[in-house]
Design a protein around this motif. Structure first.
Motif, PDB file in Angstrom:
ATOM      1  N   PHE A  96      -7.423  10.088  -4.175  1.00  0.00           N
ATOM      2  CA  PHE A  96      -7.062   9.120  -3.126  1.00  0.00           C
ATOM      3  C   PHE A  96      -8.121   9.131  -2.023  1.00  0.00           C
ATOM      4  CE2 PHE A  96      -2.255   8.659  -3.902  1.00  0.00           C
ATOM      5  CZ  PHE A  96      -2.392   7.315  -4.234  1.00  0.00           C
ATOM      6  N   MET A  97      -8.567  10.332  -1.658  1.00  0.00           N
ATOM      7  CA  MET A  97      -9.578  10.438  -0.604  1.00  0.00           C
ATOM      8  C   MET A  97     -10.929   9.893  -1.061  1.00  0.00           C
ATOM      9  SD  MET A  97      -8.756  14.077   1.303  1.00  0.00           S
ATOM     10  CE  MET A  97      -8.619  15.089  -0.177  1.00  0.00           C
ATOM     11  N   TYR A 122     -11.507   7.554  -3.788  1.00  0.00           N
ATOM     12  CA  TYR A 122     -11.508   6.152  -4.209  1.00  0.00           C
ATOM     13  C   TYR A 122     -10.685   5.228  -3.306  1.00  0.00           C
ATOM     14  CZ  TYR A 122     -13.402   8.117  -8.525  1.00  0.00           C
ATOM     15  OH  TYR A 122     -14.180   8.776  -9.435  1.00  0.00           O
ATOM     16  N   GLY A 123      -9.924   5.788  -2.377  1.00  0.00           N
ATOM     17  CA  GLY A 123      -9.103   4.959  -1.491  1.00  0.00           C
ATOM     18  C   GLY A 123      -7.674   4.840  -2.000  1.00  0.00           C
ATOM     19  N   ILE A 124      -6.760   4.486  -1.105  1.00  0.00           N
ATOM     20  CA  ILE A 124      -5.336   4.476  -1.430  1.00  0.00           C
ATOM     21  C   ILE A 124      -4.921   3.265  -2.257  1.00  0.00           C
ATOM     22  CG2 ILE A 124      -4.673   5.872   0.553  1.00  0.00           C
ATOM     23  CD1 ILE A 124      -3.984   3.353   2.054  1.00  0.00           C
ATOM     24  N   THR A 125      -5.807   2.291  -2.445  1.00  0.00           N
ATOM     25  CA  THR A 125      -5.463   1.126  -3.271  1.00  0.00           C
ATOM     26  C   THR A 125      -5.968   1.251  -4.706  1.00  0.00           C
ATOM     27  OG1 THR A 125      -7.468  -0.035  -2.544  1.00  0.00           O
ATOM     28  CG2 THR A 125      -5.469  -0.393  -1.253  1.00  0.00           C
ATOM     29  N   SER A 126      -6.642   2.366  -5.035  1.00  0.00           N
ATOM     30  CA  SER A 126      -7.237   2.526  -6.368  1.00  0.00           C
ATOM     31  C   SER A 126      -6.191   2.948  -7.400  1.00  0.00           C
ATOM     32  CB  SER A 126      -8.349   3.566  -6.320  1.00  0.00           C
ATOM     33  OG  SER A 126      -8.843   3.837  -7.610  1.00  0.00           O
ATOM     34  N   VAL A 172       0.839  -1.203   0.000  1.00  0.00           N
ATOM     35  CA  VAL A 172       0.000   0.000   0.000  1.00  0.00           C
ATOM     36  C   VAL A 172       0.874   1.253   0.000  1.00  0.00           C
ATOM     37  CG1 VAL A 172      -1.603   1.372   1.387  1.00  0.00           C
ATOM     38  CG2 VAL A 172      -2.013  -1.065   1.065  1.00  0.00           C
TER      39      VAL A 172
END
Length: 468
Positions: free
Chosen positions: A424-425, A427-431, A378
């Motif tokens: 990032f905020m 869709y999330g940090i794994t997108s 991550v």
């Protein structure tokens, strides 16, 4: 681990710290401290490049992916290999004429101080995140091997890297990289890989024992392969820790040849570790955490002495990557921010002193972030998303399209960075979407602003730059 393996590992750590002390005597000027005097030949330069590319995330992550997806796990490190080879083939000849220490300095010469400042900030964030991935890896390795709690293990591992990096700068890093490259090569290709294959009864038996899907090079999924291409192929081309190592070569010819060779080495490394991960699946099918596949397999199959050497190779990969990244981040802040805007930092000794202080501060910060995140892949994805999405477009387009303006490059980095952090905020940090949106934003802004800038203004800007 038994006593012999523990002694081997501790002796290795001791050697690295001694090299840090030796590096003090060699780092006499700014160029010595930041670029090892730009005196490296082909063989030493290949070792340094390979060592900085292949960190703990690459080593343990490839084994993890091999465990989960089979042979297709090799795409992870292979994209890094393709990226460094592309840097050697397509970019080195474009940057060879500039007397610079950093990517931001190059952008500053091309587009002005504002672009240099903002690119230094963005790239420093990326390199700091790379350090975080390696400190997390070191903490996990020491935790598994010695049974110490994870957090103190991170502090100890990060502390050793900080020690020799602060003392000798790039000379210490270069000397340790040569040792680390040798230890990595012996540990992975000549010990871990053959022992793993032998433990499952050979390659034929291995492929008969794993699921059919593990045989296919696309089992990991085209979406993941494309994600690695976006993150690591583009990221390696504009990575400050890579560029700083590239500039340690004594000539452009050495830069090109060693970059391509390091790329080939990385692809082979990723392939070998994917197969090691498949062996771990056969021997340890009920492993609770696939991130521990490498260390768990090593503890299972290797005899005393060799186990210590192989685990030293893991620490080598972690430490070489961590030292290069933390030093790159410190160089960006010292060279492109403090040196440009701080009037008191002028001579070589002041620059070296300032760089050591900045390195110490960043090292402490990276350990704190490591304790907070505690997930290697991550943290690595976040690092390369920031770099590839924000820096790739202005750097590469600016090198190949001379009409690009200072304003276009500056606003491109600002706009793409904002888009990346915002998505990032959302869709999330794994997108994968943040890096795609960041790249598209950077390209649209730099092309749009350049086209909309009147040619007369371009001529005026160019003549002003030349006269200055």
């Amino acid at each position: 681990m038994n006593l012999l393996d523990t002694i081997v590992l501790l002796l290795y750590f001791g050697v690295l710290m001694i090299i840090g002390i030796i590096g003090i005597k060699m780092a006499k000027s700014e160029k010595d401290f930041l670029l090892a005097g730009s005196r490296l030949g082909y063989f030493s330069h290949v070792g340094c490049l390979a060592a900085v590319i292949i960190g703990g995330a690459a080593t343990m992550g490839s084994t993890t992916l091999g465990y989960e997806f089979g042979i297709s796990g090799f795409w992870f490190v292979s994209m890094m290999g393709f990226g460094i080879a592309a840097l050697g083939i397509f970019v080195v000849n474009k940057i060879g004429g500039y007397e610079v220490f950093t990517i931001s300095q190059l952008l500053g010469k091309r587009f002005g101080e504002g672009t240099q400042l903002i690119s230094a900030v963005v790239t420093a964030i990326y390199t700091l995140m790379i350090v975080v991935t390696q400190v997390i890896g070191m903490g996990n390795v020491i935790h598994v091997l010695l049974g110490w709690p994870v957090i103190p293990s991170m502090v100890i591992g990060g502390g050793i890297v900080l020690f020799y990096t602060i003392l000798g700068g790039m000379w210490s890093i270069t000397l340790t990289d040569m040792i680390q490259f040798a230890v990595m090569t012996i540990g992975i290709f000549f010990i871990m890989f053959p022992y793993s294959i032998d433990s499952v009864g050979g390659l034929t038996a291995l492929f008969q024992s794993v699921p059919e899907s593990h045989h296919h090079i696309t089992n990991i999924g085209w979406d993941r392969i494309f994600q690695y291409f976006l993150l690591y192929f583009f990221g390696l081309i504009v990575s400050q820790d890579i560029w700083q190592r590239v500039f340690t070569a004594r000539s452009q010819k050495v830069m090109k040849a060693s970059a391509v060779s390091a790329g080939i080495y990385s692809i082979l490394y990723g392939l070998a570790l994917s197969i090691v991960g498949m062996c771990a699946l056969v021997l340890l099918p009920n492993l609770g955490d696939s991130q521990s596949a490498f260390t768990s397999l090593a503890l299972e199959i290797l005899p005393p002495g060799l186990l210590g050497l192989v685990l030293a190779s893991i620490c080598s990969a972690l430490m070489s990557n961590a030292s290069g990244a933390i030093f790159a981040s410190a160089t960006l802040i010292t060279n492109d921010i403090i040196k440009v805007y701080g009037k008191k930092v002028r001579n070589d000794q002041e620059i070296i002193k300032t760089s050591r202080i900045v390195t110490l501060g960043l090292g402490v910060l990276s350990i704190i972030f490591s304790i907070w995140i505690q997930n290697i892949l991550v943290a690595l994805d976040m690092a390369y998303a920031i770099l590839s999405g924000a820096i790739f477009a202005p750097l590469v387009i600016g090198l190949y399209w001379k009409r690009v303006t200072s304003q276009a490059a500056f606003y491109s980095i600002i706009a793409s960075s904002l888009v990346i952090f915002t998505t990032f905020m959302i869709y999330g940090i794994t997108s994968t979407l943040p890096i795609i949106y960041g790249l598209l934003t950077g390209i649209l802004v730099i092309v749009g602003v350049t086209i909309l800038t009147p040619v007369k203004s371009l001529d005026t800007t160019t003549s002003t730059r030349k006269s200055g």
